[in-house]
Scaffold this motif. Structure first.
Motif, PDB file in Angstrom:
ATOM      1  N   ALA A  66       0.837  -1.200   0.000  1.00  0.00           N
ATOM      2  CA  ALA A  66       0.000   0.000   0.000  1.00  0.00           C
ATOM      3  C   ALA A  66       0.871   1.249   0.000  1.00  0.00           C
ATOM      4  O   ALA A  66       0.599   2.215  -0.733  1.00  0.00           O
ATOM      5  N   ILE A  67       1.934   1.245   0.809  1.00  0.00           N
ATOM      6  CA  ILE A  67       2.871   2.371   0.833  1.00  0.00           C
ATOM      7  C   ILE A  67       3.498   2.570  -0.540  1.00  0.00           C
ATOM      8  O   ILE A  67       3.581   3.696  -1.059  1.00  0.00           O
ATOM      9  N   LEU A  68       3.958   1.484  -1.156  1.00  0.00           N
ATOM     10  CA  LEU A  68       4.586   1.574  -2.471  1.00  0.00           C
ATOM     11  C   LEU A  68       3.590   2.056  -3.523  1.00  0.00           C
ATOM     12  O   LEU A  68       3.901   2.936  -4.338  1.00  0.00           O
ATOM     13  N   PHE A  69       2.391   1.506  -3.499  1.00  0.00           N
ATOM     14  CA  PHE A  69       1.391   1.841  -4.509  1.00  0.00           C
ATOM     15  C   PHE A  69       1.038   3.327  -4.468  1.00  0.00           C
ATOM     16  O   PHE A  69       1.106   4.032  -5.486  1.00  0.00           O
ATOM     17  N   PHE A  70       0.656   3.816  -3.292  1.00  0.00           N
ATOM     18  CA  PHE A  70       0.253   5.215  -3.198  1.00  0.00           C
ATOM     19  C   PHE A  70       1.433   6.153  -3.417  1.00  0.00           C
ATOM     20  O   PHE A  70       1.273   7.247  -3.972  1.00  0.00           O
ATOM     21  N   GLY A  71       2.616   5.737  -2.997  1.00  0.00           N
ATOM     22  CA  GLY A  71       3.803   6.554  -3.234  1.00  0.00           C
ATOM     23  C   GLY A  71       4.087   6.708  -4.723  1.00  0.00           C
ATOM     24  O   GLY A  71       4.432   7.800  -5.197  1.00  0.00           O
ATOM     25  N   ILE A  72       3.938   5.632  -5.471  1.00  0.00           N
ATOM     26  CA  ILE A  72       4.229   5.655  -6.918  1.00  0.00           C
ATOM     27  C   ILE A  72       3.232   6.530  -7.671  1.00  0.00           C
ATOM     28  O   ILE A  72       3.621   7.370  -8.500  1.00  0.00           O
ATOM     29  N   VAL A  73       1.939   6.339  -7.401  1.00  0.00           N
ATOM     30  CA  VAL A  73       0.955   7.147  -8.139  1.00  0.00           C
ATOM     31  C   VAL A  73       1.038   8.616  -7.729  1.00  0.00           C
ATOM     32  O   VAL A  73       0.733   9.516  -8.527  1.00  0.00           O
ATOM     33  N   LYS A  74       1.458   8.881  -6.488  1.00  0.00           N
ATOM     34  CA  LYS A  74       1.636  10.275  -6.059  1.00  0.00           C
ATOM     35  C   LYS A  74       2.851  10.884  -6.759  1.00  0.00           C
ATOM     36  O   LYS A  74       2.817  12.032  -7.205  1.00  0.00           O
ATOM     37  N   ASP A  75       3.936  10.115  -6.872  1.00  0.00           N
ATOM     38  CA  ASP A  75       5.118  10.587  -7.617  1.00  0.00           C
ATOM     39  C   ASP A  75       4.769  10.896  -9.059  1.00  0.00           C
ATOM     40  O   ASP A  75       5.294  11.843  -9.656  1.00  0.00           O
ATOM     41  N   ALA A  76       3.881  10.084  -9.626  1.00  0.00           N
ATOM     42  CA  ALA A  76       3.499  10.261 -11.030  1.00  0.00           C
ATOM     43  C   ALA A  76       2.606  11.478 -11.245  1.00  0.00           C
ATOM     44  O   ALA A  76       2.338  11.853 -12.391  1.00  0.00           O
ATOM     45  N   GLY A  77       2.160  12.095 -10.150  1.00  0.00           N
ATOM     46  CA  GLY A  77       1.389  13.326 -10.276  1.00  0.00           C
ATOM     47  C   GLY A  77      -0.106  13.174 -10.156  1.00  0.00           C
ATOM     48  O   GLY A  77      -0.852  14.061 -10.569  1.00  0.00           O
ATOM     49  N   LEU A  78      -0.585  12.082  -9.553  1.00  0.00           N
ATOM     50  CA  LEU A  78      -2.025  11.878  -9.432  1.00  0.00           C
ATOM     51  C   LEU A  78      -2.700  13.025  -8.685  1.00  0.00           C
ATOM     52  O   LEU A  78      -3.821  13.427  -9.017  1.00  0.00           O
ATOM     53  N   LEU A  79      -2.026  13.564  -7.676  1.00  0.00           N
ATOM     54  CA  LEU A  79      -2.643  14.608  -6.854  1.00  0.00           C
ATOM     55  C   LEU A  79      -2.479  16.015  -7.416  1.00  0.00           C
ATOM     56  O   LEU A  79      -3.167  16.943  -6.975  1.00  0.00           O
ATOM     57  N   ASP A  80      -1.566  16.218  -8.355  1.00  0.00           N
ATOM     58  CA  ASP A  80      -1.279  17.578  -8.837  1.00  0.00           C
ATOM     59  C   ASP A  80      -2.504  18.289  -9.411  1.00  0.00           C
ATOM     60  O   ASP A  80      -2.790  19.435  -9.031  1.00  0.00           O
ATOM     61  N   PRO A  81      -3.246  17.673 -10.334  1.00  0.00           N
ATOM     62  CA  PRO A  81      -4.431  18.371 -10.851  1.00  0.00           C
ATOM     63  C   PRO A  81      -5.458  18.647  -9.760  1.00  0.00           C
ATOM     64  O   PRO A  81      -6.165  19.658  -9.804  1.00  0.00           O
ATOM     65  N   ILE A  82      -5.527  17.742  -8.782  1.00  0.00           N
ATOM     66  CA  ILE A  82      -6.483  17.930  -7.690  1.00  0.00           C
ATOM     67  C   ILE A  82      -6.068  19.119  -6.835  1.00  0.00           C
ATOM     68  O   ILE A  82      -6.894  19.971  -6.474  1.00  0.00           O
ATOM     69  N   ILE A  83      -4.759  19.194  -6.495  1.00  0.00           N
ATOM     70  CA  ILE A  83      -4.257  20.324  -5.712  1.00  0.00           C
ATOM     71  C   ILE A  83      -4.459  21.634  -6.465  1.00  0.00           C
ATOM     72  O   ILE A  83      -4.927  22.633  -5.896  1.00  0.00           O
ATOM     73  N   ASP A  84      -4.110  21.628  -7.755  1.00  0.00           N
ATOM     74  CA  ASP A  84      -4.268  22.842  -8.569  1.00  0.00           C
ATOM     75  C   ASP A  84      -5.733  23.276  -8.640  1.00  0.00           C
ATOM     76  O   ASP A  84      -6.047  24.465  -8.557  1.00  0.00           O
ATOM     77  N   ARG A  85      -6.615  22.299  -8.790  1.00  0.00           N
ATOM     78  CA  ARG A  85      -8.044  22.613  -8.876  1.00  0.00           C
ATOM     79  C   ARG A  85      -8.561  23.188  -7.563  1.00  0.00           C
ATOM     80  O   ARG A  85      -9.331  24.158  -7.553  1.00  0.00           O
ATOM     81  N   ILE A  86      -8.126  22.587  -6.449  1.00  0.00           N
ATOM     82  CA  ILE A  86      -8.546  23.085  -5.133  1.00  0.00           C
ATOM     83  C   ILE A  86      -8.066  24.519  -4.924  1.00  0.00           C
ATOM     84  O   ILE A  86      -8.819  25.390  -4.476  1.00  0.00           O
ATOM     85  N   LEU A  87      -6.804  24.787  -5.278  1.00  0.00           N
ATOM     86  CA  LEU A  87      -6.260  26.136  -5.115  1.00  0.00           C
ATOM     87  C   LEU A  87      -7.004  27.144  -5.994  1.00  0.00           C
ATOM     88  O   LEU A  87      -7.234  28.285  -5.598  1.00  0.00           O
ATOM     89  N   ARG A  88      -7.385  26.712  -7.194  1.00  0.00           N
ATOM     90  CA  ARG A  88      -8.108  27.603  -8.101  1.00  0.00           C
ATOM     91  C   ARG A  88      -9.520  27.891  -7.573  1.00  0.00           C
ATOM     92  O   ARG A  88     -10.001  29.024  -7.634  1.00  0.00           O
ATOM     93  N   VAL A  89     -10.166  26.844  -7.049  1.00  0.00           N
ATOM     94  CA  VAL A  89     -11.543  26.995  -6.554  1.00  0.00           C
ATOM     95  C   VAL A  89     -11.591  27.852  -5.295  1.00  0.00           C
ATOM     96  O   VAL A  89     -12.469  28.702  -5.140  1.00  0.00           O
ATOM     97  N   VAL A  90     -10.655  27.622  -4.360  1.00  0.00           N
ATOM     98  CA  VAL A  90     -10.717  28.357  -3.090  1.00  0.00           C
ATOM     99  C   VAL A  90     -10.373  29.826  -3.273  1.00  0.00           C
ATOM    100  O   VAL A  90     -10.849  30.677  -2.508  1.00  0.00           O
TER     101      VAL A  90
END
Length: 435
Positions: A66-90
């Motif tokens: 689980a640590i490896l899986f979430f770490g890999i997809v996070k490294d690949a940028g899975l959260l970046d569009p979400i973070i950018d969208r949240i910052l734009r919305v707020v």
């Protein structure tokens, strides 16, 4: 005699871990082995320990992958569009900023690591709080609350420890408390919105001034982070996360196999070369190894305590001194006290030292062990971990935000305790355990 030996073993374990005389891993191995030898079990001690390790192996495997899986997809940028969208919305509106902080923390905490959640969430949001002169205690509070409720996920430390210490399937513990976790998160979001509205009034930001004129903050990445990103594979990674989590929760495959297969696909899709795959595994190996070693050591502890009969003897002693008619109150009482207990016991001490005795005593009086595990997850190192002085992540949180621990605790503890009580009552309403 066996009950007394078991009690002394638990007390020595708690003392050595909480006083930092020994690391959790060393204490979980050395203390029960010494107790078994003193109790005259001799070479049987090895068989006891091995039985415990075998029982805990699937849990260890699930956590590592689980640590490896979430770490890999996070490294690949899975959260970046979400973070950018949240910052734009707020934008620059306090009510949205505070709510966005809570939402972002809940999403980042998918990997179950408090430290990672704080490192990813705090820096981009803190700039907004400082720019608008908002109360930084609110940032620490809502991020702590959101991460705390999310920490009851199946691969979170408390859930893993509860399953390991009581030898219960993770799905049996987690699935019934999903409604309580959902209610807890909704409560966090409601509190965050309320805090934000209070800040708007305090700062005199109303009407057009509160909207921020359409401005928003941007999320900046380092050169190393940009080199790891795979933006074209965002939807592949998103679908992969949904499939892995859906398969695990639905019971299609064992949790450990879900995360194993997910890790393999994530590596092949995002980092096809062997060198890249090795680098990604190495990057997250430290966190995985540290927790895995503690869980395997816990297998030694639970195996010796259970197979030797010490745990049963203690539970029988406690059960013999508790009126049978009051036993059904155990889970509810534990659920109410779970969050404050985080200030007294670190996760290893509680889940491997205290919970097994309580659960086995309850089982002797007809209370299922799973209910005690579920009650503990209502607060013990879930909502309680981000304010506990016994967890390093708490100091990381207050350090990143730039506030004193005492100020954080005074402001945040009442909020976390209220959410913990609400989750406990939700479990009562949904029939997870009685009152």
């Amino acid at each position: 005699m066996l009950a007394l030996l078991g009690l002394l073993t638990i007390l020595v374990l708690l003392y050595t871990i909480m006083s930092r005389k020994l690391s959790a891993m060393v204490a979980l191995i050395a203390v029960p082995v010494a107790a078994a030898l003193i109790g005259g079990f001799g070479l049987q001690t090895g068989a006891f320990a091995l039985a415990g390790i075998k029982n805990i192996a699937p849990v260890v495997g699930m956590f590592v992958f689980a640590i490896l899986f979430f770490g890999i997809v996070k490294d690949a940028g899975l959260l970046d569009p979400i973070i950018d969208r949240i910052l734009r919305v707020v934008g620059l509106k306090p009510s949205r900023i505070v709510l966005g902080s809570a939402v972002l923390a809940a999403m980042v905490h998918l990997d179950g690591s408090g430290a990672v959640t704080f490192l990813v969430t705090i820096p981009p949001m803190l700039r907004l709080y400082e720019r608008l002169d908002m109360d930084k205690r609110i940032l620490a509070c809502v991020v702590a609350a959101s991460a705390g409720v999310a920490n009851a996920l199946p691969w979170g430390g408390p859930t893993l420890r509860a399953a390991a210490s009581l030898n219960l399937p993770i799905s049996e513990i987690y699935l019934p408390i999903i409604p309580a976790q959902v209610v807890g998160l909704l409560a966090v979001f409601a509190i965050a919105w309320w805090f934000g509205k209070k800040e708007e009034r305090r700062l005199g930001l109303t009407g057009a001034a509160a909207a921020g004129g359409g401005e928003f903050h941007t999320h900046d990445l380092s050169e190393d982070e940009r080199a790891l990103r795979r933006p074209r594979r965002f939807w592949i990674n998103a679908v992969l996360v949904v499939l892995v989590l859906g398969s695990m929760i639905a019971g299609v495959l064992p949790p450990v196999l879900c995360f194993m297969l997910g890790t393999v696909v994530a590596l092949v899709v995002n980092y096809p070369s062997v060198a890249e795959q090795r680098a990604r595994v190495d990057a997250h190996a430290r966190a995985a190894l540290m927790m895995a070693s503690i869980l395997l050591a816990a297998g030694v502890f639970t195996g010796i305590m259970g197979q030797s009969g010490m745990l049963k003897a203690m539970a029988d002693f406690v059960a013999g001194h508790v009126p049978a008619g009051t036993a059904h109150h155990f889970p509810f009482i534990l659920g109410i006290l779970a969050m404050p207990l985080s200030l007294l016991f670190d996760p290893d001490s509680f889940y491997f030292g205290v919970l097994p005795v309580l659960a086995n005593a309850g089982a002797s009086l007809g209370v299922p062990k799973v209910e005690m595990a579920q009650a503990a997850l209502m607060g013990q190192m879930t909502t309680g971990f981000p304010v506990s002085p016994l967890t390093p992540a708490t100091f990381l949180l207050v350090g990143l935000v730039g506030i004193e621990l005492a100020d954080h605790q005074r402001f945040t503890i009442p909020v976390l305790f209220g959410i913990s009580v609400l989750m406990t009552l939700t479990c009562v309403v949904t029939g997870v355990f009685g009152i």
